[in-house]
Write a protein that holds these residues in place. Structure first.
Motif, PDB file in Angstrom:
ATOM      1  N   GLY A 104       1.292   9.358  -7.953  1.00 28.12           N
ATOM      2  CA  GLY A 104       0.957   8.132  -8.910  1.00 28.12           C
ATOM      3  C   GLY A 104       0.590   6.994  -8.224  1.00 28.12           C
ATOM      4  N   LEU A 105       1.315   6.382  -7.386  1.00 27.06           N
ATOM      5  CA  LEU A 105       1.304   5.215  -6.367  1.00 27.06           C
ATOM      6  C   LEU A 105      -0.069   5.501  -5.656  1.00 27.06           C
ATOM      7  CD1 LEU A 105       4.881   4.355  -5.289  1.00 27.06           C
ATOM      8  CD2 LEU A 105       3.602   3.362  -7.148  1.00 27.06           C
ATOM      9  N   LEU A 106      -0.267   6.691  -4.955  1.00 25.96           N
ATOM     10  CA  LEU A 106      -1.424   6.774  -4.193  1.00 25.96           C
ATOM     11  C   LEU A 106      -2.950   6.692  -5.038  1.00 25.96           C
ATOM     12  CD1 LEU A 106      -0.037   9.266  -1.554  1.00 25.96           C
ATOM     13  CD2 LEU A 106      -0.447   7.137  -1.521  1.00 25.96           C
ATOM     14  N   ILE A 107      -2.812   7.310  -6.318  1.00 27.29           N
ATOM     15  CA  ILE A 107      -3.906   7.167  -7.099  1.00 27.29           C
ATOM     16  C   ILE A 107      -4.221   5.589  -7.509  1.00 27.29           C
ATOM     17  CG2 ILE A 107      -4.804   7.656  -9.420  1.00 27.29           C
ATOM     18  CD1 ILE A 107      -3.515  10.539  -9.157  1.00 27.29           C
ATOM     19  N   TYR A 112      -7.847   1.265  -6.540  1.00 24.00           N
ATOM     20  CA  TYR A 112      -7.780  -0.293  -6.034  1.00 24.00           C
ATOM     21  C   TYR A 112      -8.832  -0.400  -5.061  1.00 24.00           C
ATOM     22  CZ  TYR A 112      -6.739  -4.611  -4.414  1.00 24.00           C
ATOM     23  OH  TYR A 112      -6.550  -6.094  -4.170  1.00 24.00           O
ATOM     24  N   GLY A 113      -8.729   0.511  -4.064  1.00 22.13           N
ATOM     25  CA  GLY A 113      -9.780   0.566  -3.113  1.00 22.13           C
ATOM     26  C   GLY A 113     -11.216   0.612  -3.433  1.00 22.13           C
ATOM     27  N   LEU A 114     -11.544   1.523  -4.246  1.00 24.74           N
ATOM     28  CA  LEU A 114     -12.862   1.704  -4.713  1.00 24.74           C
ATOM     29  C   LEU A 114     -13.308   0.405  -5.647  1.00 24.74           C
ATOM     30  CD1 LEU A 114     -12.853   5.209  -6.263  1.00 24.74           C
ATOM     31  CD2 LEU A 114     -13.895   4.478  -4.151  1.00 24.74           C
ATOM     32  N   PHE A 115     -12.202  -0.111  -6.519  1.00 22.71           N
ATOM     33  CA  PHE A 115     -12.488  -1.300  -7.229  1.00 22.71           C
ATOM     34  C   PHE A 115     -13.076  -2.317  -6.460  1.00 22.71           C
ATOM     35  CE2 PHE A 115     -10.860  -5.441  -8.849  1.00 22.71           C
ATOM     36  CZ  PHE A 115     -11.551  -5.420  -9.882  1.00 22.71           C
ATOM     37  N   THR A 183     -11.482  13.563   1.522  1.00 25.36           N
ATOM     38  CA  THR A 183     -10.129  13.441   2.511  1.00 25.36           C
ATOM     39  C   THR A 183      -9.305  12.387   1.782  1.00 25.36           C
ATOM     40  OG1 THR A 183     -11.635  13.771   4.353  1.00 25.36           O
ATOM     41  CG2 THR A 183      -9.616  12.805   4.682  1.00 25.36           C
ATOM     42  N   GLU A 184      -9.550  11.386   1.203  1.00 22.42           N
ATOM     43  CA  GLU A 184      -8.465  10.581   0.843  1.00 22.42           C
ATOM     44  C   GLU A 184      -7.935  10.865  -0.826  1.00 22.42           C
ATOM     45  OE1 GLU A 184      -7.361   7.858   1.791  1.00 22.42           O
ATOM     46  OE2 GLU A 184      -8.512   8.055   3.654  1.00 22.42           O
ATOM     47  N   LEU A 185      -8.940  11.958  -1.264  1.00 24.44           N
ATOM     48  CA  LEU A 185      -8.134  12.578  -2.696  1.00 24.44           C
ATOM     49  C   LEU A 185      -7.046  13.771  -1.915  1.00 24.44           C
ATOM     50  CD1 LEU A 185     -11.257  12.871  -5.005  1.00 24.44           C
ATOM     51  CD2 LEU A 185      -9.070  11.770  -5.483  1.00 24.44           C
ATOM     52  N   ILE A 186      -7.582  14.359  -1.219  1.00 20.55           N
ATOM     53  CA  ILE A 186      -6.843  15.580  -0.543  1.00 20.55           C
ATOM     54  C   ILE A 186      -5.466  14.787  -0.156  1.00 20.55           C
ATOM     55  CG2 ILE A 186      -6.352  17.241   1.352  1.00 20.55           C
ATOM     56  CD1 ILE A 186      -9.457  17.788   1.028  1.00 20.55           C
ATOM     57  N   LEU A 187      -5.487  13.536   0.421  1.00 19.81           N
ATOM     58  CA  LEU A 187      -4.330  13.005   0.997  1.00 19.81           C
ATOM     59  C   LEU A 187      -3.464  12.332  -0.189  1.00 19.81           C
ATOM     60  CD1 LEU A 187      -5.619  10.892   4.215  1.00 19.81           C
ATOM     61  CD2 LEU A 187      -3.687  12.487   4.144  1.00 19.81           C
ATOM     62  N   VAL A 188      -4.073  12.106  -1.200  1.00 20.28           N
ATOM     63  CA  VAL A 188      -3.418  11.784  -2.514  1.00 20.28           C
ATOM     64  C   VAL A 188      -2.475  12.727  -2.780  1.00 20.28           C
ATOM     65  CG1 VAL A 188      -3.587  11.523  -4.895  1.00 20.28           C
ATOM     66  CG2 VAL A 188      -4.929   9.921  -3.316  1.00 20.28           C
TER      67      VAL A 188
END
Length: 221
Positions: A104-107, A112-115, A183-188
């Motif tokens: 949840g924190l990583l999501i 936030y990064g996309l925003f 890649t970032e989604l997989i890391l989430v």
């Protein structure tokens, strides 16, 4: 062994084997698109492979034997009330709560990064160059996000700026932003796997090599 811990260990082992194969046999080739496919696909496979029960493919079904016992209806049947025991959290439940809390924190961080990128694009003026949008920003970095290129041209002379623009255009052309998002989604969801961070680093290096190669092939050096 706890099922959650077993899944994590199996996923880490699978990713470790895949990245070892990449480092030994795949990385030194110049087939950039094949290397990208290998890295992304094996990341996904290692994340879901532990859920596949391979042993069931080789098991033979055995007949089920049902044994019944005769009940003497003449005997009295005594029913003992079951005392309800208050259950506490098991280790597996605690691990799952911790896992999903970190997810949840990583999501939130991912969103936030996309925003921040979208906010930077909205609050900055841009110039059109074909299907590209060039955003001059007052930051010590240059990066692209799909067809958005964020660049600070004031600190470089024109030849260097031209090289950087072509480099970022190569990232846009090869859709490297899509690789980064995946890649970032997989890391989430696979944050526990140390090999995924090696995957991300190797994929980033591959992107840079592919972009540099295209710039060199275009005659800019």
């Amino acid at each position: 062994m706890n099922a959650t811990v077993l899944y994590c260990l199996q996923s880490i082992l699978a990713a470790g084997v895949f990245i070892l194969i990449y480092r030994l046999f795949v990385r030194n080739t110049n087939a950039y698109n094949w290397n990208r496919f290998y890295l992304l696909s094996t990341m996904i496979v290692s994340l879901f492979l532990p859920h596949v029960n391979i042993s069931s493919w080789f098991t033979v079904e055995k007949p089920i034997l049902i044994y019944t016992t005769m009940i003497d209806l003449g005997q009295a049947i005594t029913i003992t009330p079951i005392q309800q025991v208050q259950q506490s959290f098991t280790i597996s439940e605690i691990l799952m709560i911790a896992y999903w809390a970190i997810v949840g924190l990583l999501i939130l961080r991912f969103g936030y990064g996309l925003f921040r990128i979208i906010e930077l694009a909205i609050n900055s003026n841009f110039q059109k160059s074909g299907n590209l949008r060039l955003y001059p920003i007052q930051r010590k970095t240059t990066f692209s996000f799909f067809n958005y290129i964020f660049i600070q041209p004031d600190h470089w002379d024109k030849p260097v700026t031209e090289f950087i623009l072509r480099h970022e255009e190569a990232h846009v052309k090869h859709m490297h932003s899509l690789d980064n998002l995946l890649t970032e989604l997989i890391l989430v969801f696979g944050w526990f796997n140390p090999f995924y961070y090696i995957y991300r680093r190797d994929l980033h290096l591959l992107h840079e090599c592919q972009a540099d190669q295209q710039v060199i092939n275009s005659g800019c050096d």
